[in-house]
Design an enzyme around this catalytic site. Sequence first.
Site, PDB file in Angstrom:
ATOM      1  N   THR A 168      89.002 101.985  12.918  1.00 57.37           N
ATOM      2  CA  THR A 168      87.795 101.822  13.726  1.00 57.37           C
ATOM      3  C   THR A 168      87.853 102.704  14.971  1.00 57.37           C
ATOM      4  O   THR A 168      88.769 102.583  15.773  1.00 57.37           O
ATOM      5  CB  THR A 168      87.631 100.349  14.145  1.00 57.37           C
ATOM      6  OG1 THR A 168      87.709  99.546  12.979  1.00 57.37           O
ATOM      7  CG2 THR A 168      86.313 100.127  14.841  1.00 57.37           C
TER       8      THR A 168
ATOM      9  N   PHE B 168      85.649  84.233  20.795  1.00 55.27           N
ATOM     10  CA  PHE B 168      86.380  84.783  19.646  1.00 55.27           C
ATOM     11  C   PHE B 168      87.827  85.076  20.053  1.00 55.27           C
ATOM     12  O   PHE B 168      88.089  85.589  21.130  1.00 55.27           O
ATOM     13  CB  PHE B 168      85.704  86.078  19.187  1.00 55.27           C
ATOM     14  CG  PHE B 168      86.402  86.748  18.027  1.00 55.27           C
ATOM     15  CD1 PHE B 168      86.051  86.432  16.720  1.00 55.27           C
ATOM     16  CD2 PHE B 168      87.408  87.669  18.240  1.00 55.27           C
ATOM     17  CE1 PHE B 168      86.687  87.052  15.653  1.00 55.27           C
ATOM     18  CE2 PHE B 168      88.047  88.285  17.189  1.00 55.27           C
ATOM     19  CZ  PHE B 168      87.685  87.972  15.877  1.00 55.27           C
TER      20      PHE B 168
ATOM     21  N   ASP C 189      92.404 105.181  19.146  1.00 56.49           N
ATOM     22  CA  ASP C 189      91.427 105.325  20.236  1.00 56.49           C
ATOM     23  C   ASP C 189      91.330 104.098  21.130  1.00 56.49           C
ATOM     24  O   ASP C 189      90.617 104.123  22.121  1.00 56.49           O
ATOM     25  CB  ASP C 189      90.037 105.605  19.654  1.00 56.49           C
ATOM     26  CG  ASP C 189      89.428 104.376  19.004  1.00 56.49           C
ATOM     27  OD1 ASP C 189      88.253 104.097  19.246  1.00 56.49           O
ATOM     28  OD2 ASP C 189      90.143 103.670  18.270  1.00 56.49           O
TER      29      ASP C 189
ATOM     30  N   GLY D 149      93.187  96.625  11.701  1.00 54.87           N
ATOM     31  CA  GLY D 149      93.106  95.167  11.792  1.00 54.87           C
ATOM     32  C   GLY D 149      91.989  94.611  10.928  1.00 54.87           C
ATOM     33  O   GLY D 149      91.796  93.397  10.851  1.00 54.87           O
TER      34      GLY D 149
ATOM     35  N   ASN E 163      94.674  98.681  21.575  1.00 57.30           N
ATOM     36  CA  ASN E 163      95.573  98.103  20.575  1.00 57.30           C
ATOM     37  C   ASN E 163      96.392  99.168  19.848  1.00 57.30           C
ATOM     38  O   ASN E 163      97.277  98.837  19.065  1.00 57.30           O
ATOM     39  CB  ASN E 163      94.766  97.279  19.556  1.00 57.30           C
ATOM     40  CG  ASN E 163      93.731  98.116  18.833  1.00 57.30           C
ATOM     41  OD1 ASN E 163      93.272  99.134  19.351  1.00 57.30           O
ATOM     42  ND2 ASN E 163      93.374  97.712  17.636  1.00 57.30           N
TER      43      ASN E 163
ATOM     44  N   ASP F 105      94.600 104.904  13.095  1.00 57.22           N
ATOM     45  CA  ASP F 105      93.766 103.711  13.195  1.00 57.22           C
ATOM     46  C   ASP F 105      92.482 103.981  12.403  1.00 57.22           C
ATOM     47  O   ASP F 105      92.190 105.130  12.056  1.00 57.22           O
ATOM     48  CB  ASP F 105      93.455 103.462  14.685  1.00 57.22           C
ATOM     49  CG  ASP F 105      92.547 102.269  14.897  1.00 57.22           C
ATOM     50  OD1 ASP F 105      92.707 101.282  14.174  1.00 57.22           O
ATOM     51  OD2 ASP F 105      91.671 102.339  15.768  1.00 57.22           O
TER      52      ASP F 105
END
Length: 1132
Positions: free
Chosen positions: A457, A629, A870, A763, A873, A455
């Site tokens: 972020t 959001f 982390d 993402g 997702n 991942d």
Amino acid sequence: MADSIPLNTVRKNSKKIAHYNAARCYRYSLEDEPTNLDEMPLMMSEEGFENDESDYHTLPRARVNQRRRGLCWFLIGGWKILCGSCCDCLTRTCRRRKELKARTVWLGHPEKCEEKYPNNGFKNQKYNFFTFVPGVLYQQFKFFLNLYFLVVACSQFLPALKIGYLYTYWAPLGFVLAVTMVREAVDEVRRYQRDKEMNSQLYSKLTVRGKVQVTSSDIQVGDLIIVEKNQRIPADMIFLRTSEKAGSCFIRTDQLDGETDWKLKVAVVCTQRLPALGDLFSINAYVYAQKPQLDIHSFEGNFTREDSDPQIHESLNIENTLWASTVVASGTVIGVVIYTGKETRSVLNTSSPKNKVGLLDLELNRLTKALFLAQVVLAVVMVALQGFVGPWFRNLFRFIVLFSYIIPISLRVNLDMGKSAYGWMIMKDENIPGTVVRTSTIPEELGRLVYLLTDKTGTLTQNEMIFKRLHLGTVSYGTDTMDEIQSHILQSYAQPSSQTQHSNSGTGSALPGKPKPTTAPKAAAPKVRKSVSSRIHEAVKAIALCHNVTPVYESRGVNGETESAAAEADQDFSDDNRTYQASSPDEVALVQWTESVGLTLVNRDLTSLQLKTPAGQILTYYILQIFPFTSESKRMGIIIREETSGEITFYMKGADVAMASIVQYNDWLEEECGNMAREGLRTLVVAKKSLSEEQYTDFENRYNQAKLSIHDRAMKVSAVVESLERELELLCLTGVEDQLQADVRPTLELLRNAGIKIWMLTGDKLETATCIAKSSHLVSRSQDIHVFRPVSNRGEAHLELNAFRRKHDCALVISGDSLEVCLRYYEHEFVELACQCPAVVCCRCSPTQKAQIVHLLKQHTDNRTCAIGDGGNDVSMIQAADCGIGIEGKEGKQASLAADFSITQFKHIGRLLMVHGRNSYKRSAALGQFVMHRGMIISTMQAVFSSIFYFASVPLYQGFLMVGYSTIYTMFPVFSLVLDQDVKPEMALLYPELYKDLTKGRSLSFKTFLIWVLISIYQGGILMYGALLLFESEFVHVVAISFTALILTELLMVALNIRTWHWLMVLAEFLSLGCYVASLAFLNEYFDLAFITTPAFLWKVTAMTVISCLPLYIIKYLKRKFSPPSYSKLSS
């Protein structure tokens, strides 16, 4: 035309692919193009693609992969598949789930429920009192190795097949089963205690007679439950009332979705306004709730009060829900239970992860089957040499039992103990503190990895956002010019008398993108300054208002005095006492930045928020609507009314892809977004629209009507909101930086040098992902980057894949949408091309796509995959990979809890793989083969003994000798191989190329196994023939000489295999030798004490041991001298 061309290709591993495609076919509807089962021939020209259809032949995948199912298929594994299918069918029939339905729940009246809903008790136990023993035995004996030992042990109850003492077969098997059962029983008792503790937690239930205490497991649908601060919510509830004045509360959801930020929940307005708590029973109201679903981020329902005139209807959404397993963080809440037990969101989302089996275990299993085949062949040869005389079938089984030590039962025990030792070493390593091994069965997988999927972020970056850039179109502000923004804000909120002074002092260098003021006429200068100042003021105000951030003030009084604490906070607004809570770190960074330039968010509740100006003045804004959001809309909005002027403004911020079509025409947004993304900044576009009273009233009516609809609510609501999202005034573009984790660059370089291919799945947007890939050195500076153009159909995908195929040694960057199209039509071809790239970046990836990419790599390559992340997702990706690593980060612990290994920083993965992964694999490979050698050598001696004594099926060693051989006499030295290492950890990190050799699997292969077989045959033959040549008058001397020589040979062979000595290894060698010498005095039935104390015994044993071991020592010396392995070159 492109979509109609049938394409095909010849594929290497079509069986695997067919199996995978069968599993994923549900993703695409059957109405898709009929050619989606065909494949394309790679390297086809565009001209040919457009013009020539005659070169292509339809070859449906189903036809390519048709299997011939015959007797061979049945014997290889068809029986297992058929049995499994029957069991699954029987299970489904016995445990058929009832259909989940929407429900109407009356407040405080569980008896009015139309159906019987599940019990609210949580049950995580695998077995009950009756199924424990059968269940554990089934789990053990479904493996070939254990089933084999069970059959052999049971055969000893038959007099015709009995070879030796029963305990020589049942004692080791019983020990293994006892250890397993005790371990399972302890785990089961712990699970039972955890369940009991959770189910017996007491809650206050509101009844007509007042409050009563109930246990968590006794809660029913329709009950009104009171949950105190810091108490776990026992079931899924609708939030009716709270002790907080604002009518809202915070909950912690880290145990549900892994996110550490608090979530704001809102009480139903109708019930919150009731004067007293008891009034909940005086009203006639019900909740209509949708059927239980997996999605924890959405909910649709309605609240209806029937006894009022007119009836009150309120729409319910995710903000009105309190899901089970979350914790109340503020105030006391009262809710009505709508889902219990198995129907709660937390239980529906709990999937029991599949038990991961390491590649080493699978390889050893294959070798075990090969040994079994050899054992049967050897038994057949023995019976054949007998001439198939007499009851030969019985003799055949006796020989199979006699040679059963070829497959040692201690193999499984030694390997499991070894895995536990590796896990302990990993967790005790001071260089990687905080590392946790959650799956102790696969440490060797860390030494075999080829693909690392990471991942971005929070994994490669710190997930600590810092505001870096504000762009207004004509002027851009960076970190070094933030003081100018501060002066503009000060000027905007200053008194009219001092405005000019601030304006003149603050604008000198604020316009890097504008012509110098001196070139314009003097009269025009104030106008320019005023417009820039007002634009900055509008932009900062929009950023300070358009968010979901709530300031939280720490309570300074006694616990529970929330109102007084809030009042105190209202009075002082002290900065050191205030923290911001939001679901996104980006939003917190923006609000913290507005505070730094002078506009501070000091208070927020459901209906209003308050800002403090640089002069200390409090500005109040009323929140009329808020649009949160979502990953689909990629934007959030808020409608507010200013208290003083009454103006209504609609603010919106979001990703550039979502906002570009909403804002008024401009010529700079796209270019500046690209520029910021290339700097590695996360961008947000901020816009606004002023609304008249009539416009807002019209919108509110349509919006409320859409929110109350039961069918297609989400679609209707978004359609109404979209009617507002037209021609918004573009205010500014913000850039927030997510800094890289410590030592990311050297770690990625280390992994790349070790031959590991790294894929980044994120993402985030394409430009930001590409920038991070470059700045982290995931893509080296010398490498080209091929950005896969957006494709939407088969023809475009075909042409783009051909264009990509012409590139060599370049990194690939592709978006999730294009990936989806490529995988729909050209799955095999795309994976084949992507696997040739040194690095791959997939941006705009959903969690399911991340897991899908892992599955693709596992299906199309025979290499091992590792996923590291982390956040919540990343869980699906981590669980899908052969080896999952979780990082405890800002996004919570969900990823680290779901992973096989948990680390605290990304840089620790280097040592975890290069040192611990490498050592675990090499040690287990050596240990497994040595344990097999220990069984093969004694079986060889048995075969020689039987062949000399007229092929008699009589055991050479009996009773305690066989038990002692695999336990106290050799166990400690053999197990001490788990401490062996070929190079020091520092050397393994300095030369990561050593890791590359492991992926070829040379430490444990049929070649190395064959070498051990030859060694076993040589040593077993020497020991047995030597004993028979040197034995004196009695047979007992053969046993004494051969067994003693066998023990010494095994101890010397352990010493031969050790590459780096450890003091525990020396202790184990001498301890085992001491145990054997001491036991000679007690084993009178096997040894003649008078004979073993004579010099003749000593020289014969020494001679045989030297002949069996010396040649191997000479061969090892010559090999190290003339063909040394790579690690020995480094260590020397």
